[in-house]
Write a protein that holds these residues in place. Structure first.
Motif, short mmCIF file in Angstrom:
data_model
loop_
_atom_site.label_atom_id
_atom_site.label_comp_id
_atom_site.label_asym_id
_atom_site.label_seq_id
_atom_site.Cartn_x
_atom_site.Cartn_y
_atom_site.Cartn_z
N GLU A 102 -10.92 -0.65 5.70
CA GLU A 102 -11.62 -1.53 4.76
C GLU A 102 -13.04 -1.86 5.21
O GLU A 102 -13.93 -2.06 4.38
CB GLU A 102 -10.81 -2.82 4.59
CG GLU A 102 -9.46 -2.59 3.90
CD GLU A 102 -8.66 -3.87 3.75
OE1 GLU A 102 -9.07 -4.90 4.35
OE2 GLU A 102 -7.62 -3.84 3.05
N THR A 103 -13.28 -1.90 6.52
CA THR A 103 -14.59 -2.27 7.03
C THR A 103 -15.54 -1.08 7.09
O THR A 103 -16.72 -1.19 6.71
CB THR A 103 -14.46 -2.90 8.42
OG1 THR A 103 -13.56 -4.01 8.36
CG2 THR A 103 -15.82 -3.38 8.93
N TYR A 104 -15.03 0.05 7.58
CA TYR A 104 -15.89 1.20 7.82
C TYR A 104 -15.63 2.38 6.88
O TYR A 104 -16.39 3.36 6.90
CB TYR A 104 -15.72 1.69 9.27
CG TYR A 104 -16.04 0.63 10.29
CD1 TYR A 104 -17.35 0.25 10.55
CD2 TYR A 104 -15.02 0.00 11.00
CE1 TYR A 104 -17.64 -0.73 11.50
CE2 TYR A 104 -15.29 -0.97 11.96
CZ TYR A 104 -16.61 -1.33 12.20
OH TYR A 104 -16.90 -2.29 13.13
N ARG A 105 -14.60 2.26 6.04
CA ARG A 105 -14.21 3.38 5.17
C ARG A 105 -14.00 4.65 6.00
O ARG A 105 -14.27 5.76 5.56
CB ARG A 105 -15.26 3.64 4.08
CG ARG A 105 -15.50 2.48 3.13
CD ARG A 105 -14.25 2.26 2.25
NE ARG A 105 -14.50 1.23 1.24
CZ ARG A 105 -14.19 -0.06 1.39
NH1 ARG A 105 -13.67 -0.47 2.53
NH2 ARG A 105 -14.43 -0.93 0.42
N ASP A 106 -13.50 4.45 7.20
CA ASP A 106 -13.31 5.57 8.11
C ASP A 106 -12.32 5.13 9.19
O ASP A 106 -11.96 3.94 9.28
CB ASP A 106 -14.64 5.97 8.76
CG ASP A 106 -14.67 7.44 9.16
OD1 ASP A 106 -13.59 8.06 9.17
OD2 ASP A 106 -15.77 7.96 9.46
N MET A 107 -11.87 6.08 10.01
CA MET A 107 -10.92 5.75 11.06
C MET A 107 -11.05 6.75 12.20
O MET A 107 -10.64 7.91 12.08
CB MET A 107 -9.48 5.77 10.52
CG MET A 107 -8.44 5.17 11.45
SD MET A 107 -6.82 5.06 10.63
CE MET A 107 -7.16 3.86 9.33
N GLU B 90 -0.98 9.09 5.74
CA GLU B 90 -0.10 7.91 5.69
C GLU B 90 -0.56 6.85 6.67
O GLU B 90 -0.54 5.65 6.37
CB GLU B 90 1.34 8.33 5.97
CG GLU B 90 1.96 9.14 4.84
CD GLU B 90 3.31 9.74 5.21
OE1 GLU B 90 3.74 9.55 6.38
OE2 GLU B 90 3.93 10.41 4.36
N VAL B 91 -0.99 7.29 7.86
CA VAL B 91 -1.50 6.33 8.85
C VAL B 91 -2.80 5.70 8.36
O VAL B 91 -3.01 4.49 8.47
CB VAL B 91 -1.71 7.01 10.22
CG1 VAL B 91 -2.41 6.06 11.20
CG2 VAL B 91 -0.39 7.48 10.80
N TYR B 92 -3.68 6.53 7.77
CA TYR B 92 -4.96 6.04 7.27
C TYR B 92 -4.76 4.95 6.21
O TYR B 92 -5.50 3.96 6.18
CB TYR B 92 -5.77 7.19 6.68
CG TYR B 92 -7.13 6.77 6.16
CD1 TYR B 92 -8.22 6.66 7.03
CD2 TYR B 92 -7.32 6.46 4.81
CE1 TYR B 92 -9.47 6.27 6.57
CE2 TYR B 92 -8.57 6.05 4.34
CZ TYR B 92 -9.64 5.96 5.22
OH TYR B 92 -10.86 5.55 4.76
N HIS B 93 -3.76 5.11 5.36
CA HIS B 93 -3.50 4.15 4.28
C HIS B 93 -2.49 3.08 4.68
O HIS B 93 -2.00 2.33 3.82
CB HIS B 93 -3.03 4.88 3.02
CG HIS B 93 -4.10 5.73 2.40
ND1 HIS B 93 -4.22 7.08 2.64
CD2 HIS B 93 -5.13 5.41 1.57
CE1 HIS B 93 -5.25 7.56 1.97
NE2 HIS B 93 -5.83 6.57 1.32
N SER B 94 -2.19 3.00 5.96
CA SER B 94 -1.23 2.01 6.45
C SER B 94 -1.72 0.58 6.19
O SER B 94 -2.92 0.32 6.15
CB SER B 94 -1.01 2.21 7.95
OG SER B 94 -0.33 1.12 8.52
N THR B 95 -0.78 -0.33 6.05
CA THR B 95 -1.12 -1.75 5.85
C THR B 95 -1.13 -2.51 7.19
O THR B 95 -1.30 -3.72 7.21
CB THR B 95 -0.13 -2.43 4.90
OG1 THR B 95 1.20 -2.27 5.42
CG2 THR B 95 -0.21 -1.82 3.52
N HIS B 96 -0.91 -1.78 8.29
CA HIS B 96 -0.87 -2.41 9.61
C HIS B 96 -2.26 -2.41 10.26
O HIS B 96 -3.11 -1.59 9.94
CB HIS B 96 0.12 -1.67 10.52
CG HIS B 96 1.53 -1.68 10.01
ND1 HIS B 96 2.25 -2.83 9.81
CD2 HIS B 96 2.36 -0.66 9.65
CE1 HIS B 96 3.44 -2.54 9.36
NE2 HIS B 96 3.53 -1.23 9.25
N GLN B 97 -2.44 -3.35 11.18
CA GLN B 97 -3.67 -3.42 11.95
C GLN B 97 -3.54 -2.56 13.21
O GLN B 97 -2.44 -2.41 13.72
CB GLN B 97 -3.99 -4.87 12.34
CG GLN B 97 -4.25 -5.79 11.17
CD GLN B 97 -5.54 -5.46 10.43
OE1 GLN B 97 -6.28 -4.54 10.79
NE2 GLN B 97 -5.81 -6.21 9.37
#
Length: 329
Positions: free
Chosen positions: A160-165, A146-153
């Motif tokens: 979106e930039t790295y396809r990773d977190m 859920e955090v990974y797919h969050s819409t927050h910065q």
């Protein structure tokens, strides 16, 4: 028998009601302004209990009790609440940093590596709620997703930039309670590293008793943080979690006898201070102690007859308070 329905009362009516119950309105203009800004419920219903005459048949205030005595107790508690939130935010930031560091060090910085099942204990089977039937590890990984797919910065940027977190970004999206949940399910070796890094202690000195104390410290901080965040009265609050008596209590002159007999440092504001003292950043606890000391001092200077009552409600021994006061000068 049901109680009579509450009806609207103007501030003038409210002050007259308080006077009929024996409260001295020592500054009528100040009292009316306070009720307008804050509300009768917050000030009176929230803080009157200590000033009520227990022997009276109907609710009435102890002789000579003034509106100011109640109002400034409310003000003191309000200041303590914000200080508590600030202290838990500092503690939370430290724990986020440490947990993210250990996750990356132990399991790598990519989602596919550190979010692997094998990196966490399975935990217990959940018996209620929407996650009923799942094991705690499944819920943790769901929270990660859920955090990974969050819409927050900055989560959106990294996804979106790295396809990773990396974990130091993911933990920013976790609540304090979820961060505690993550710590709970970490493997023993990882937990040990978190405790050592968060407290500044050498791993060789961390025994099972200290591990338990650290977990309880997390419980106490989260419980008080949640209570304060919802506007609860904090100065005399007792949380439902318990901090076991430990060597850390000795730094605050809390003997095992005082802990057992009076519950000092168990679930009160003193337990919150003891919990903060576990962290390697000692300034977090020290700053909170200085503010608590200052608030008690200011209240007692104005209303000296309430010193014993206030310290008793806070469960802080007078010798400890006097020591804090001495060091603050």
């Amino acid at each position: 028998m049901s109680k009579p329905e509450k009806v609207f009362k103007s501030t003038t009516d409210q002050l007259q009601l308080l006077q009929r119950r024996g409260l001295v309105i020592d500054d009528p203009m100040f009292a009316e302004e306070a009720l307008i800004r804050t509300s009768y419920y917050e000030i009176i219903n929230g803080y009157k209990d200590l000033f009520i005459d227990a022997n009276a048949e109907e609710e009435s205030f102890q002789a000579c009790t003034t509106f100011s005595e109640i109002y400034y107790l409310y003000e003191m508690d309000n200041t303590l609440r914000f200080a508590m939130l600030s202290a838990t935010l500092s503690a939370e930031n430290l724990l986020r940093s440490v947990i993210a560091y250990v996750l990356a060090e132990e399991h790598g910085h990519s989602v596919k590596d550190y979010q692997n099942n094998r990196n966490f204990r399975q935990g217990k089977k959940i018996t209620h709620g929407r996650s009923k039937g799942k094991y705690e590890r499944e819920l943790l990984l769901q929270i990660f997703s859920e955090v990974y797919h969050s819409t927050h910065q900055p989560m959106t940027y990294y996804r979106e930039t790295y396809r990773d977190m990396p974990p130091w970004i993911l933990v920013k999206g976790l609540s304090f309670g979820n961060l505690q949940y993550l710590f709970k399910l970490m493997l023993p070796g990882s937990k040990m590293k978190v405790i050592a890094r968060a407290t500044g202690m050498s791993s060789e000195l961390i025994d099972d008793r200290f591990k338990q104390s650290f977990s309880e410290m997390f419980d106490i901080l989260v419980a008080f943080r949640n209570w304060a965040a919802h506007g609860g009265r904090v100065y005399n609050h007792r949380v439902r979690k318990r901090l076991s008596h430990s060597p850390a209590h000795a730094r605050f002159s809390v003997t095992h006898s005082a802990y057992q007999k009076h519950g000092r440092g168990r679930d009160d504001i003193l337990s919150f201070i003891v919990a903060l003292s576990y962290l390697r950043d000692r300034e977090i606890a020290d700053h909170f102690i200085r503010l608590v000391t200052s608030e008690i001092y200011d209240y007692v200077i104005s209303f000296p007859r309430h010193e014993d009552m206030l310290l008793s409600q806070m469960n802080i021994p007078i010798t400890l308070y006097q020591g804090w006061l001495h060091h603050s000068k």
